[in-house]
Motif scaffolding. Structure first.
Motif: not given
Length: 551
Positions: A360, A337, A358, A389-395
């Motif tokens: 999840d 992940h 990065s 933080n990205t649009d797909n929820g990743m930090t």
């Protein structure tokens, strides 16, 4: 790591010009950096609070240093001085010299090295901005110089700064007393130019080609003989200088960033006549720059940094950076992940190899802010950047390699691996504690600063656990947002730089909220807010049906 392996690694480091006889101490220092040893007793030695020079100098007074994976930020010390710089400063400290003679010799040598007409060492890049402004206002006239910051009666008293170039560092320019005129377009800049314009200051995007770029602005300023100052604080030193070539009159650099000179020094390049006026305004002369003293040690340390820069193996240094970020990325590749992205050095501003890590947060049960706090609040202390933080929820977090030292890639990689693979329970923070009370309404707020108090005002609207409202400070009114859980209240009163942001954390006790305020770089304050129970006046409003008959 074995001594032989360490020596092999050191051969690619940019240590050209190391003073003879100093290699053993450099090697010992590098070994200590890698192993974490701070003295013969180990890092667990007991200190009595007295200063003990050596590898554990900071620990000896109770301060734990950090591994810098963020870059050349002044708040954590800028950059590591080159060995040549330290050697020059040590030699300079052993003799006295007439400072005007030194400035003249250094100015001439900097011109030879950089291709500029003249050079000057300042007390950092902000001081270079200040001294350049003083030069453009006073023009070398000491009677005008001594009027600063009261510029009434002086012809040159305005500085134009495009909105994109405006920053908190412009306080250095304001210290001279000039009126700063902000412009958004080339047309606005053209209209603002006048006989009062002392200077135009540019930075960032205004230094590259474009409608509001340096060349376009220079085409307007040069016919009117208006100087342009380029703030290139965090840039690498280009030779020949790209900004002077593109139309800037002067260019200012931080000594303690990319050039790796003294942290308390800067570099100003440009025409000799203006730089001599800037030197006239500087310490040791009595004027507006007396408080920006540069010692003989920093002066020659800065010159040594430039001397080293022009012969440095820059490709080899950047190869080190790439080796380090690749090693850390490889360490992360074993974690499910987690993704990594490496950026090669590019451009001239804040040039460095960097790594973005990065993940999840729902899978690892860890946010980037939590990881950053864990890295800085445990040993070894490591400071990294916060990714987006990205649009797909990743930090994510970011690692800047420019100020990392040999061997630290393993320390950093191991520590981040340990924290990312640590078993954590899912966060159950979806449910918040019930608020202890409704706090709607006006609150009279008293802020206790270090040596003064201010009366502010809060107006709070509460919707369950969430609050919003208005915070009126001494000089601004801004919207707040935050939460209340039980009797614990937290909210943010944001300010865009250079305005101050306030982060409040307090406890509700009846009609009183008290607690602490974090003010970012301006440290902390405390506060007490009391519910204003005064009832609003209930006065009937009569809308006029005719025009006034008197006044």
């Amino acid at each position: 790591m074995k001594r032989r392996e360490l020596i092999k690694g050191l051969t690619i480091l940019p240590l050209a010009g190391v003073v003879a006889g100093n290699s053993d101490s450099l090697l010992a220092s590098a070994i200590n950096d890698i192993t974490g040893n701070v003295n013969s007793e180990g890092s667990s030695a007991i200190f009595d609070g007295s200063l003990k020079p050596g590898p554990a100098i900071y620990q000896s007074i109770g301060v734990e240093p950090v591994i810098n994976c963020r870059g050349t930020f002044t708040i954590i010390g800028g950059s590591i001085e080159l060995a040549e710089v330290r050697a020059a400063m040590d030699s300079a400290s052993r003799h006295f010299v007439q400072m005007d003679e030194l400035a003249d010799a250094v100015g001439k040598r900097l011109a030879q090295l950089t291709g500029a007409e003249w050079g000057m060492v300042t007390a950092g890049c902000a001081a270079a901005l200040k001294m350049a402004t003083a030069a453009c206002v006073a023009g070398g006239n000491p009677e005008k110089l001594h009027r600063i910051p009261d510029l009434s009666g002086l012809e040159k008293n305005e500085v134009i700064i495009p909105a994109e170039s405006f920053s908190a560092y412009d306080f250095a320019i304001q210290n001279i007393g000039v009126k700063i005129i902000r412009v958004n377009t080339l047309e606005e800049l053209r209209d603002a130019l006048s006989s009062k314009t002392a200077m135009i200051k540019l930075s960032g995007g205004n230094l590259v080609p474009g409608p509001m770029g340096l060349e376009a602005i220079a085409a307007l300023a040069k016919p009117m003989n208006i100087p342009i100052l380029a703030d290139a604080a965090a840039e690498i030193l280009t030779i020949p200088n790209v900004h002077l070539q593109n139309g800037a009159t002067m260019v200012a650099y931080s000594g303690g960033k990319a050039i790796c000179g003294p942290q308390c020094a800067g570099l100003l390049l440009g025409p000799k006549n203006i730089l001599m006026s800037a030197w006239q305004a500087s310490s040791p002369h009595h004027g507006p720059g007396r408080d920006n003293k540069v010692g003989r040690e920093e002066t020659l340390g800065m010159l040594a940094a430039v001397e080293t820069w022009v012969k440095m193996d820059h490709a080899g240094r950047e190869k080190n950076w790439m080796t380090w970020v690749n090693a850390i990325a490889s360490r992360m590749s074993a974690i499910e992940h987690v993704k990594t992205m490496i950026m090669e050095p590019k451009g001239i501003n804040n040039r460095s190899a960097s790594l973005t890590i990065s993940w999840d947060p729902l899978k690892l049960h860890l946010s980037s802010s939590d990881l950053i706090q864990e890295l800085i609040n445990s040993k070894p202390r490591i400071t990294v950047g916060a990714g987006r933080n990205t649009d797909n929820g990743m930090t994510s977090i970011s690692i800047n390699a420019s100020q990392m030292q040999v061997g630290q890639d393993k320390i950093v990689g191991d520590r981040i691996f340990e924290l990312l693979t640590k078993k954590r329970s899912p966060k159950t923070g979806s449910e918040m504690n019930t608020p202890a009370a409704l706090i709607n309404g006006r609150w009279d707020l008293v802020v206790d600063y270090f040596s003064s108090k201010s009366d502010h005002m809060l107006y709070i609207e509460q919707d369950g656990n969430w609050i919003k409202g208005i915070h009126k400070t001494d000089f601004s009114t801004r919207e707040i947002s935050g939460s209340i859980e039980g009797n614990e209240i937290k909210f943010l009163s944001p300010g865009r730089r250079p305005a101050v942001s306030y982060t409040f954390s307090g406890t509700l006790d009846g009609d009183i909220i008290s607690g602490k305020i974090d003010m970012g770089e301006f440290l902390t304050a405390s506060f007490t807010a009391r519910k204003n129970k005064a009832k609003a006046d209930r006065v009937p409003i009569i809308f006029p049906t005719g025009r006034p008959m008197g006044n």
